[in-house]
Design an enzyme around this catalytic site. Structure first.
Site, PDB file in Angstrom:
ATOM      1  N   HIS A 139     -75.807 -34.822 -54.531  1.00  0.00           N
ATOM      2  CA  HIS A 139     -75.162 -36.129 -54.357  1.00  0.00           C
ATOM      3  C   HIS A 139     -76.173 -37.253 -54.578  1.00  0.00           C
ATOM      4  O   HIS A 139     -75.886 -38.227 -55.299  1.00  0.00           O
ATOM      5  CB  HIS A 139     -74.571 -36.212 -52.946  1.00  0.00           C
ATOM      6  N   GLU A 140     -77.348 -37.127 -53.984  1.00  0.00           N
ATOM      7  CA  GLU A 140     -78.361 -38.175 -54.113  1.00  0.00           C
ATOM      8  C   GLU A 140     -78.917 -38.262 -55.532  1.00  0.00           C
ATOM      9  O   GLU A 140     -79.134 -39.353 -56.063  1.00  0.00           O
ATOM     10  CB  GLU A 140     -79.495 -37.944 -53.109  1.00  0.00           C
ATOM     11  N   HIS A 143     -76.547 -40.150 -57.606  1.00  0.00           N
ATOM     12  CA  HIS A 143     -76.687 -41.602 -57.429  1.00  0.00           C
ATOM     13  C   HIS A 143     -77.735 -42.147 -58.396  1.00  0.00           C
ATOM     14  O   HIS A 143     -77.525 -43.181 -59.047  1.00  0.00           O
ATOM     15  CB  HIS A 143     -77.122 -41.927 -55.994  1.00  0.00           C
ATOM     16  N   GLU A 220     -69.607 -43.754 -54.298  1.00  0.00           N
ATOM     17  CA  GLU A 220     -69.736 -42.546 -53.474  1.00  0.00           C
ATOM     18  C   GLU A 220     -68.857 -41.422 -54.011  1.00  0.00           C
ATOM     19  O   GLU A 220     -69.281 -40.266 -54.075  1.00  0.00           O
ATOM     20  CB  GLU A 220     -69.379 -42.853 -52.014  1.00  0.00           C
TER      21      GLU A 220
END
Length: 287
Positions: A139-140, A143, A220
């Site tokens: 997930h990071e 980003h 997100e």
């Protein structure tokens, strides 16, 4: 290029709409251009300075310890996992760090895709399974790969400009109204004018925060989708479900919180930088 075009178009639209409104209200627009330049310099200046020092600020405020040489197998696995995912995402290897906190959280920051930092809390690193952590890291990394730090900085710059510009324009309208109804024609006076600007800055700032939070929630969902591609949908869902079962996260500086895996709950969802975990899990299952 599209992002820059959108940025310019948005600011031009703000100027055009403001000019039309000022003309209708009979306000002198001869200084509107100068005011917009002033607002843009301070609005974007603050946003981009914040972006430029984001890694340094994260390390200082969160007490991040960058892993240069892994001290144990857990740290080695952490670095190797981020390296593998960064290669999959086509970005330069981010710095990997750990910060001491019992909460289950992580964040990404940095001025560009090739100059970034991925940090995890000690609580997450030693309190979640490797599959769950892999979902969080994916997930990071997503980003970073999506350029979310720059995207939200541009959005923040636009809304900052709007807040500074609109507050002073409205204060000018109020001042002109008071002046026209004042026998001496003095208007609000310097201190009263500054007070009105301050209140308007706060009110427009709340609106601006809602706008930034809206775009943050969209990013997100995108980062969750990217995380599912890098790790797997199952690992991404497992990570979010584990976070859902854990305690609410503690305080984290706003810039880091916007790119954290788990955001703070709010009475009003429109003020949240992260969608509710239940919605994120449902979106992944439906994808």
């Amino acid at each position: 290029m599209k992002r820059i075009f959108l940025l310019i178009a948005t600011n031009m639209a703000i100027l055009l709409v403001a000019s039309i409104v000022m003309s209708i209200l009979g306000v002198n627009t001869s200084t509107m251009g100068g005011l917009l330049v002033f607002a843009a310099i301070f609005g974007f200046g603050g946003a981009f300075i914040s972006l430029a020092i984001s890694k340094w600020m994260a390390k200082k405020t969160m007490g991040c310890e960058v892993i240069t040489t892994p001290r144990d197998n857990t740290e080695r696995w952490l670095v190797e996992t981020v390296a593998r995912q960064a290669e999959q995402a086509g970005i330069k290897m981010p710095e990997v760090a750990i910060y001491q906190s019992p909460e289950l959280n992580a964040f990404a920051t940095g001025p560009s895709k090739d100059n970034s930092l991925v940090a995890v809390s000690s609580g997450l690193l030693y309190g979640m399974s490797q599959d769950e952590i892999e979902g969080v890291l994916a997930h990071e990394v997503s980003h970073v790969a999506n350029g979310d730090m720059v995207t939200l900085t541009l959005i923040q710059g636009v809304v900052n400009t709007f807040v500074i510009f609109a507050a002073r324009v409205v204060a000018g309208i109020i001042n002109n109204f008071v002046s026209s109804n004042d026998e001496e024609g003095e208007g609000l006076g310097m201190f009263a004018y500054m007070g009105v600007v301050f209140v308007l800055d706060m009110l427009f700032g709340i609106l601006a925060s809602m706008i930034v939070a809206y775009f943050s929630r969209i990013r997100e969902f995108k980062a969750d989708e990217g995380g599912a591609r890098l790790a797997s949908k199952e690992k991404m869902i497992a990570a979010l479900d584990r976070l859902r079962q854990g305690p609410e996260t503690g305080a984290m500086p706003a810039q880091m919180a916007a790119f954290g895996i788990n955001g703070k709950k709010s009475m009003a969802e429109m003020m949240m930088s992260h969608p509710p975990l239940e919605k994120r899990i449902a979106a992944l299952r439906a994808s």
